[in-house]
Motif scaffolding. Sequence first.
Motif, PDB file in Angstrom:
ATOM      1  N   SER A  22       0.858  -1.193   0.000  1.00 38.99           N
ATOM      2  CA  SER A  22       0.000   0.000   0.000  1.00 38.99           C
ATOM      3  C   SER A  22       0.887   1.234   0.000  1.00 38.99           C
ATOM      4  CB  SER A  22      -0.937   0.010   1.199  1.00 38.99           C
ATOM      5  OG  SER A  22      -0.217   0.003   2.401  1.00 38.99           O
ATOM      6  N   PHE A  23       0.398   2.284  -0.644  1.00 35.18           N
ATOM      7  CA  PHE A  23       1.128   3.557  -0.730  1.00 35.18           C
ATOM      8  C   PHE A  23       0.382   4.603   0.087  1.00 35.18           C
ATOM      9  CE2 PHE A  23       2.557   1.123  -4.271  1.00 35.18           C
ATOM     10  CZ  PHE A  23       3.879   1.506  -4.454  1.00 35.18           C
ATOM     11  N   LEU A  24       1.137   5.407   0.828  1.00 34.34           N
ATOM     12  CA  LEU A  24       0.558   6.418   1.706  1.00 34.34           C
ATOM     13  C   LEU A  24       1.335   7.719   1.577  1.00 34.34           C
ATOM     14  CD1 LEU A  24       0.867   3.491   3.492  1.00 34.34           C
ATOM     15  CD2 LEU A  24      -0.793   4.733   4.805  1.00 34.34           C
ATOM     16  N   ASP A  25       0.690   8.822   1.970  1.00 36.61           N
ATOM     17  CA  ASP A  25       1.453  10.057   2.059  1.00 36.61           C
ATOM     18  C   ASP A  25       2.085  10.115   3.451  1.00 36.61           C
ATOM     19  OD1 ASP A  25      -0.458  11.080   3.878  1.00 36.61           O
ATOM     20  OD2 ASP A  25      -1.457  12.277   2.352  1.00 36.61           O
ATOM     21  N   ILE A  26       2.930  11.092   3.684  1.00 34.76           N
ATOM     22  CA  ILE A  26       3.698  11.171   4.920  1.00 34.76           C
ATOM     23  C   ILE A  26       2.798  11.320   6.154  1.00 34.76           C
ATOM     24  CG2 ILE A  26       4.156  13.647   5.056  1.00 34.76           C
ATOM     25  CD1 ILE A  26       6.762  10.870   5.356  1.00 34.76           C
ATOM     26  N   TYR A  39      -3.005   4.294  -2.352  1.00 39.93           N
ATOM     27  CA  TYR A  39      -3.243   3.151  -3.232  1.00 39.93           C
ATOM     28  C   TYR A  39      -3.185   1.870  -2.408  1.00 39.93           C
ATOM     29  CZ  TYR A  39      -2.655  -0.121  -7.126  1.00 39.93           C
ATOM     30  OH  TYR A  39      -2.814  -1.145  -8.027  1.00 39.93           O
ATOM     31  N   PHE A  40      -4.201   1.044  -2.551  1.00 37.17           N
ATOM     32  CA  PHE A  40      -4.180  -0.306  -1.993  1.00 37.17           C
ATOM     33  C   PHE A  40      -5.194  -1.141  -2.755  1.00 37.17           C
ATOM     34  CE2 PHE A  40      -5.885  -3.462   1.151  1.00 37.17           C
ATOM     35  CZ  PHE A  40      -4.803  -4.318   1.084  1.00 37.17           C
ATOM     36  N   ASN A  41      -4.727  -2.216  -3.370  1.00 37.76           N
ATOM     37  CA  ASN A  41      -5.579  -3.131  -4.108  1.00 37.76           C
ATOM     38  C   ASN A  41      -5.506  -4.487  -3.419  1.00 37.76           C
ATOM     39  OD1 ASN A  41      -6.919  -4.744  -5.922  1.00 37.76           O
ATOM     40  ND2 ASN A  41      -5.953  -3.848  -7.725  1.00 37.76           N
ATOM     41  N   ASN A  42      -6.541  -4.826  -2.680  1.00 35.25           N
ATOM     42  CA  ASN A  42      -6.541  -6.045  -1.874  1.00 35.25           C
ATOM     43  C   ASN A  42      -6.536  -7.319  -2.717  1.00 35.25           C
ATOM     44  OD1 ASN A  42      -6.573  -7.299   0.691  1.00 35.25           O
ATOM     45  ND2 ASN A  42      -8.740  -7.769   0.399  1.00 35.25           N
ATOM     46  N   LYS A 100      -2.966  11.037  -7.029  1.00 39.04           N
ATOM     47  CA  LYS A 100      -3.711   9.826  -6.656  1.00 39.04           C
ATOM     48  C   LYS A 100      -4.352   9.165  -7.870  1.00 39.04           C
ATOM     49  CE  LYS A 100      -4.357  11.384  -2.032  1.00 39.04           C
ATOM     50  NZ  LYS A 100      -4.900  12.458  -1.305  1.00 39.04           N
ATOM     51  N   LYS A 101      -3.543   9.005  -8.909  1.00 42.68           N
ATOM     52  CA  LYS A 101      -3.971   8.354 -10.150  1.00 42.68           C
ATOM     53  C   LYS A 101      -2.972   7.239 -10.461  1.00 42.68           C
ATOM     54  CE  LYS A 101      -7.093  11.538 -11.426  1.00 42.68           C
ATOM     55  NZ  LYS A 101      -8.473  11.256 -11.677  1.00 42.68           N
ATOM     56  N   PHE A 102      -3.392   6.284 -11.286  1.00 42.77           N
ATOM     57  CA  PHE A 102      -2.477   5.220 -11.685  1.00 42.77           C
ATOM     58  C   PHE A 102      -2.780   4.748 -13.094  1.00 42.77           C
ATOM     59  CE2 PHE A 102      -6.022   2.563 -10.808  1.00 42.77           C
ATOM     60  CZ  PHE A 102      -5.756   1.292 -11.269  1.00 42.77           C
ATOM     61  N   PRO A 150      -7.201   2.687  -6.547  1.00 39.66           N
ATOM     62  CA  PRO A 150      -8.075   1.908  -5.661  1.00 39.66           C
ATOM     63  C   PRO A 150      -7.610   2.071  -4.213  1.00 39.66           C
ATOM     64  CG  PRO A 150      -6.581   0.442  -6.816  1.00 39.66           C
ATOM     65  CD  PRO A 150      -6.348   1.827  -7.353  1.00 39.66           C
ATOM     66  N   LYS A 151      -8.557   2.159  -3.318  1.00 45.72           N
ATOM     67  CA  LYS A 151      -8.247   2.271  -1.892  1.00 45.72           C
ATOM     68  C   LYS A 151      -9.129   1.284  -1.148  1.00 45.72           C
ATOM     69  CE  LYS A 151      -7.273   7.089  -2.512  1.00 45.72           C
ATOM     70  NZ  LYS A 151      -7.931   8.349  -2.626  1.00 45.72           N
TER      71      LYS A 151
END
Length: 167
Positions: free
Chosen positions: A47-51, A57-60, A108-110, A148-149
């Motif tokens: 998963s990717f997060l800001d500080i 981003y998180f795709n389960n 926050k795009k991919f 995706p979150k």
Amino acid sequence: MNHEKKYQYSWGNNLVNLNSLSPNKKYFYQIQEPDDFYWGYFIAKISFLDINQNLIYFNNNYYACPINSGKENDFKYVSYSECGELAYFSEFKDFENSYHILINLKDKKFKRIKKKSDRSYRLCNFTNDAFKKEDLKLFENYEWMDTPKNKRHKRFFFFFNIWFPKI
């Protein structure tokens, strides 16, 4: 420098050593302990997060799998652009469903591209850290989508955190 140490993670007798903090120090990723999916093919939830620890981003349904590495027996899961606002990794569900993923962390795009072969994967310059926007020709004909979150469970069990690095 002490602040940056909390973004480091090591697993498997130094088999996996990573610093998940982006070059601009605004973003980082967390990863679960890798599983040996198939004969040394280590995959992990990512998963990717800001500080500020806001999920980007998180795709389960998918796992991160190792990308090219400069060292033998050293796995690398993510590479960042020079500016630190783009991240590349490889997403995996099974051998038929494997993708190149490029994330614009700021917006926050991919972009997702199905892998056609391991050869095309190895030819990508962006598997190295500090890739430049010019290296991203593979993604130029694809549209940006919202990241995706999926719901991400962050359990603590007897002080054991399933997401690393521990923040």
